[in-house]
Design a protein around this motif. Structure first.
Motif, PDB file in Angstrom:
ATOM      1  N   ASP A 169       0.691  -1.066  -0.479  1.00 52.10           N
ATOM      2  CA  ASP A 169       0.632   0.191   0.080  1.00 52.10           C
ATOM      3  C   ASP A 169       1.014   1.467  -0.131  1.00 52.10           C
ATOM      4  N   ARG A 202       2.028   2.180  -3.540  1.00 55.11           N
ATOM      5  CA  ARG A 202       1.161   2.616  -4.305  1.00 55.11           C
ATOM      6  C   ARG A 202       1.011   3.793  -3.824  1.00 55.11           C
ATOM      7  N   PHE A 203       0.900   3.763  -2.477  1.00 53.78           N
ATOM      8  CA  PHE A 203       0.936   5.639  -2.895  1.00 53.78           C
ATOM      9  C   PHE A 203       1.841   6.321  -3.327  1.00 53.78           C
ATOM     10  N   THR A 258      -5.824   4.984  -3.627  1.00 50.37           N
ATOM     11  CA  THR A 258      -4.407   3.641  -3.282  1.00 50.37           C
ATOM     12  C   THR A 258      -5.389   2.802  -2.566  1.00 50.37           C
TER      13      THR A 258
END
Length: 309
Positions: free
Chosen positions: A148, A151-152, A211
């Motif tokens: 995560d 991705r963020f 996200t």
């Protein structure tokens, strides 16, 4: 370092093995899968490229091979459906996961082995691995919000046309519906991200919303995540193998930090050769602190249900 990947014949496990091969750091990669032929095929395919990558031993194996492994990475699990939360997976995955851990125990894990959980719901399964293996708390970790976070940062960089490697921002909490962005400490090459032009509250909400939906977006387009999660897995394993002591948002047992107790959840964690070296309690904005505690509460409630079965 000898790494065994349980679920190595699947998309996530094979992508992790490929990232580890390209990294050239671990000495041996062993792939295990319920479908033995698939694991053998993936190992053979990786072996065929070894002349141009790294001098490693790459092969398929059995649970008995895990007894000598420095690190056992568990990626096996049932795939999440596009409209299914990660926590909804728990009723379908817990029995499978606990059977894997049982077989690991019977094979005889090393006392200093690291168990690295990737299967979802990762925070719950990491706690169950800690319960069932009896290993010290520092030696059982989950991938947590590492994917995560990647991705963020990548989405922030893409939106602002910045180098992805210079964006530093974390997602903490549960790897799932209650995860939260930490904007208070986000930076670009040391400069506070909130000072950059265009980083408005609306921008923050938009990027975080994407996200949160990234997993489902990838599933709907190609059937499931692979390359990015493989890179994230390799980042954690390389930090362990080289004792890099990188600060990563892995899932590990928290006792007291942020007012959280008795659950595995992602907080800023120093990851090195013995697993969890230390965890940090950073100063958070009040809404971030509240969100992190809410996330822990949600996980504790699910964990209580699972343990009661």
């Amino acid at each position: 370092m000898k790494v065994a990947i349980i679920g190595g014949g699947g998309r996530v496990g094979s992508c992790a093995a490929y990232a580890l091969q390209l990294g050239g750091i671990v000495r041996e990669i062993i792939l295990l899968d319920a479908n033995k032929a698939t694991a053998e095929g993936e190992a053979l395919d990786l072996l065929h490229g070894s002349a141009y990558t790294a001098d490693q031993v790459i092969r398929a194996g059995e649970y008995a091979d895990c007894a000598a492994a420095d690190l056992v990475c568990i990626t096996a699990g049932l795939r999440r459906k596009p409209d299914e939360s990660r926590l909804d997976l728990i009723n379908r995955n817990v029995a499978l996961f606990r059977d894997i851990v049982r077989q690991l125990n019977e094979a005889g894990l090393r006392k200093d082995a690291i168990v690295f959980v990737v299967s979802n719901p990762v925070d719950i399964l990491t706690q169950l691995a800690l319960d069932d293996t009896g290993l010290p708390k520092n030696q059982v970790i989950g991938l947590g919000t590492v994917l995560d976070t990647s991705r963020f940062c990548s989405l922030i960089a893409d939106a602002l046309e910045l180098p992805p490697t210079q964006v530093r921002a974390m997602i903490l909490g549960e790897h799932g519906d209650t995860m939260l962005p930490i904007w208070s400490s986000a930076t670009v090459d040391g400069v506070p991200l909130t000072k950059f032009p265009g980083v408005t509250p609306a921008f923050q909400s938009q990027v975080f919303a994407r996200t949160q939906k990234s997993g489902a977006e990838v599933i709907s387009r190609k059937g499931g995540a692979g390359w990015a999660v493989g890179v994230g897995i390799a980042e954690v394993i390389h930090s362990i193998a080289l004792d890099r002591r990188r600060v990563l948002p892995v899932s590990a047992h928290v006792s007291g930090l942020y007012g959280i107790n008795g659950v595995c959840i992602s907080v800023p964690t120093v990851v090195g050769r013995t697993g969890v070296i230390r965890q940090y309690e950073l100063e958070l904005w009040p809404k971030e602190m509240q969100g992190l505690q809410t996330s822990a509460k949600a996980l504790r409630e699910v964990l209580a249900t699972v343990r009661g079965k």
